[in-house]
Design a protein around this motif. Structure first.
Motif, mmCIF file in Angstrom:
data_model
loop_
_atom_site.group_PDB
_atom_site.id
_atom_site.type_symbol
_atom_site.label_atom_id
_atom_site.label_comp_id
_atom_site.label_asym_id
_atom_site.label_seq_id
_atom_site.Cartn_x
_atom_site.Cartn_y
_atom_site.Cartn_z
ATOM 1 N N CYS A 3 0.799 -1.237 0.000
ATOM 2 C CA CYS A 3 0.000 0.000 0.000
ATOM 3 C C CYS A 3 0.832 1.289 0.000
ATOM 4 C CB CYS A 3 -0.980 0.013 1.171
ATOM 5 S SG CYS A 3 -1.521 -1.580 1.737
ATOM 6 N N ASP A 33 -2.424 -7.402 -5.889
ATOM 7 C CA ASP A 33 -2.815 -6.246 -5.091
ATOM 8 C C ASP A 33 -3.266 -5.094 -5.984
ATOM 9 O OD1 ASP A 33 -3.210 -4.972 -2.742
ATOM 10 O OD2 ASP A 33 -1.094 -4.794 -2.196
ATOM 11 N N HIS A 64 -4.948 -0.824 -5.565
ATOM 12 C CA HIS A 64 -5.487 0.256 -4.746
ATOM 13 C C HIS A 64 -6.210 1.237 -5.644
ATOM 14 C CE1 HIS A 64 -2.333 -1.448 -2.194
ATOM 15 N NE2 HIS A 64 -3.214 -1.226 -1.248
ATOM 16 N N HIS A 92 -8.439 -0.834 -0.793
ATOM 17 C CA HIS A 92 -7.495 -1.944 -1.013
ATOM 18 C C HIS A 92 -8.306 -3.102 -1.559
ATOM 19 C CE1 HIS A 92 -4.758 -0.204 2.177
ATOM 20 N NE2 HIS A 92 -5.921 0.197 2.642
#
Ligand code: ZN
Length: 634
Positions: free
Chosen positions: A331, A380, A382, A508
């Motif tokens: 992140c 992942d 964001h 997220h």
């Protein structure tokens, strides 16, 4: 006072237990507890004003926790009656069963488990009532001290002074326990001790070594048998076993526990998933990025990881005159890329996606093949957006997620929306709007979900999605989490229509969770027999003799041109052996070539786990496999 039983208002006297309430309402003894405001309680539970009570009966899986907890106590009594010097520690209910951790100089063996089972049956058959007693902390300390149960004393010492402590008794034997339990031991209709393994007191390898006995219990023999058959099947599909047999991955002492080596066969599968993942994210408006594996300790200070997550992070290292640490999450890196430019409302949403490897200090006792590793790669992403954009963006995430999971054969989901906990950051109105947006995104898709009231993280509400594999086991993979915290900590902003600096919301999200864990799930889901489009080797060519080599070399070339992953087994072995080995490696198609096939310009085809397709023209075979290639990635 009033409580609600099955949504109907019922008048009850203050201070009555569930047992007393149900007795008065003339429920029979197939009733063993209740779900009270979402939690499983036993009949000792003292009802409170306004509680929502849903009775639990012996024919429902909801009540299994009661008999499994009681079975754990019965096990502990059995162990202590056979080996009185044994000390008890804790014995919780887990998914599909229970365990109990014991401290004993004796190493428990398989034979011991048989002895314990026999003793347990005696206790169960005596139909011993389970009695709950509530006592003070001092009395509890005296009670366990007099028995030399030092682990229990330690647990009690950690409790606040004024707390009521409950003990559960079966005859003379007692255990410190919050419950809930079955009304008496005979409710355990069917049980089995499964294994014994090493563990540590409080999971701490510097503390005492314990022995953990695993077991399970059911309301009927039939259910137990079904469960044992499932365990047997799960053992055959264990990804650690298949990983070795199919040469997919390894974890070695030389590299270190929890660190995965992807072998060529495993790497092919990973690359297919990664390629698919990148293509889909490209097409869904994500910018794909790469970020480093370490960063200055200051970054983790700003993100709050140092304060809240340090026990899962590896130690700091010195580089020049700065401290650095490996990343447990991606992140902050994505945040820094967001901050690298001035952002306007016209730019939002900004979406960054990364196949990003992270490192977490998982304790050695919890490491488990690909399922729990110390280095793993998240899928992942964001999303930086406004509060108003959450609903649309999350809906897109849900679309992408279900598309992905369907591709891998997962069509059954359980979805949970977790809402505001007691401690939180952000305003109530922000939470309300975000939580509503999450729910709407699911409602719009006609997806069913449950609410985990108060189960959100302190920084925002979230959606979790669990998939069911072919054995009916649940796996938590996908997650979508709104975050009001990190944008504040990193002082993120964008320029609004009115030229103000406003703070974006951050979401997220991960679809698989991690490539390692998802690969482990896939191995077990498919039992190593991957569908054609994922199989590392799709076609294997075997010959009767070396007279067919030239023809088969040509075949190999033809297949490779059609992007079919082919392997030609040229070893000087008997055909029967090569066929058997090809079956063990679970290759989707095995072609056997003899004189006739060379003359007829054909191939003889065996499909894994299915029909013999017999002799086919080469072009017909290529058509068949090409259609299967498309199935996965349509
Ligand atoms: Zn994140």
């Amino acid at each position: 006072m009033m409580i609600f039983i099955k949504n109907e208002e019922v008048e009850v006297e203050v201070g009555k237990t569930l047992g007393e309430v149900f007795c008065k309402l003339k429920y029979d003894n197939s009733l063993i507890g209740a779900i009270v405001d979402g939690n499983l309680k036993d009949l000792f539970h003292v009802v409170q004003e306004g509680e929502k009570v849903d009775p639990v009966f012996t024919d429902s899986d909801k009540g299994l926790g009661l008999i499994r907890h009681t079975a754990a106590h019965v096990l502990a009594e059995a162990v202590q009656s056979i080996y009185p010097e044994t000390k008890v520690t804790i014995g919780p209910v887990i998914d599909d069963g229970f365990y109990y951790d014991f401290y004993s100089k004796r190493n428990f063996t398989e034979d011991d488990l048989v002895l314990f089972e026999k003793k347990m049956s005696e206790i169960i058959n005596k139909k011993i009532p389970i009695i709950k007693k509530v006592i003070s902390k001092d009395d509890a300390l005296n009670h366990f001290n007099s028995m030399g149960e030092s682990f229990k004393e330690e647990l009690i010492n950690d409790l606040p002074q004024n707390v009521d402590i409950s003990l559960y008794y079966q005859d003379e034997w007692s255990d410190l326990c919050k419950g809930p339990h079955a009304p008496n031991t005979s409710y355990i209709k069917s049980f089995k001790l499964l294994s014994v393994a090493g563990s540590y007191w409080r999971g701490d390898e510097n503390r005492e070594s314990l022995q953990r006995i695993y077991g399970t219990a059911f309301f009927s023999n039939k259910d137990l048998k079904k469960h044992l058959a499932l365990l047997e099947e799960a053992k055959k599909r264990d990804h650690r076993k298949l990983g070795k047999e199919l040469n997919l991955f390894s974890i070695t002492d030389e590299i270190g526990p929890g660190l995965i080596l992807w072998h060529p066969n495993g790497a092919i599968i990973r690359r297919i998933i990664e390629d698919y993942w990148r293509k889909e994210h490209d097409e869904s408006g994500y910018s794909l990025i790469f970020t480093p594996h370490i960063a200055k300790a200051d970054l983790w200070e700003t993100s709050g990881h140092t304060e809240f997550y340090s026990e899962n992070m590896f130690s700091q290292m010195d580089i020049d005159s700065n401290k650095y640490q490996t990343k447990p999450m991606n992140c902050p890196f994505h945040i820094m890329i967001y901050k690298s430019e001035l952002r306007s409302y016209k730019d939002l949403p900004v979406k960054f996606a990364e196949i990003g490897t992270v490192y977490r200090y998982e304790r050695s006792g919890v490491l488990h093949g690909l399922f729990r590793a110390r280095g793993f790669t998240q899928d992942d992403a964001h999303i930086f957006c406004t509060l108003d954009q959450i609903e649309e963006e999350v809906e897109k995430v849900i679309n992408l997620t279900t598309k992905f999971l369907n591709t891998f054969g997962f069509k059954d989901y359980e979805i949970f929306v977790s809402t505001k906990p007691a401690k939180y950051v952000g305003s109530d109105s922000e939470w309300d709007q975000a939580t509503k947006a999450l729910k709407n995104s699911l409602v719009n898709k006609s997806l069913d979900f449950s609410i985990d009231e108060g189960g959100g993280a302190f920084y925002g509400p979230k959606i979790d999605l669990k998939i069911k594999d072919v054995l009916g086991r649940s796996w938590q993979c996908s997650t979508v989490q709104v975050d009001f915290n990190l944008p504040k900590r990193f002082d993120l902003n964008y320029i609004s229509r009115n030229n103000d600096r406003l703070q974006p919301v951050m979401i997220h999200r991960a679809i698989f969770g991690s490539f390692e864990r998802f690969f482990g799930i896939l191995i077990e889901h498919y039992g190593g027999a991957f569908p054609f489009w994922l199989a590392p080797v799709q076609v294997k060519i075997l010959t009767v003799s070396d007279e067919q080599f030239d023809y088969c070399d040509l075949l190999s070339e033809t297949f490779k041109k059609s992007k079919i992953r082919v392997e030609f087994d040229k070893r000087n072995e008997k055909l029967g052996l090569k066929i058997r080995e090809a079956a063990i490696s679970k290759v989707p198609y095995v072609l056997t070539i003899g004189k006739a096939e060379v003359e007829n310009k054909t191939v003889s085809v065996r499909k894994y786990g299915g029909d013999q397709l017999g002799e086919l023209k080469v072009s017909d075979f290529v058509d068949i496999v090409n259609s299967e290639k498309m199935e996965g990635l349509s």
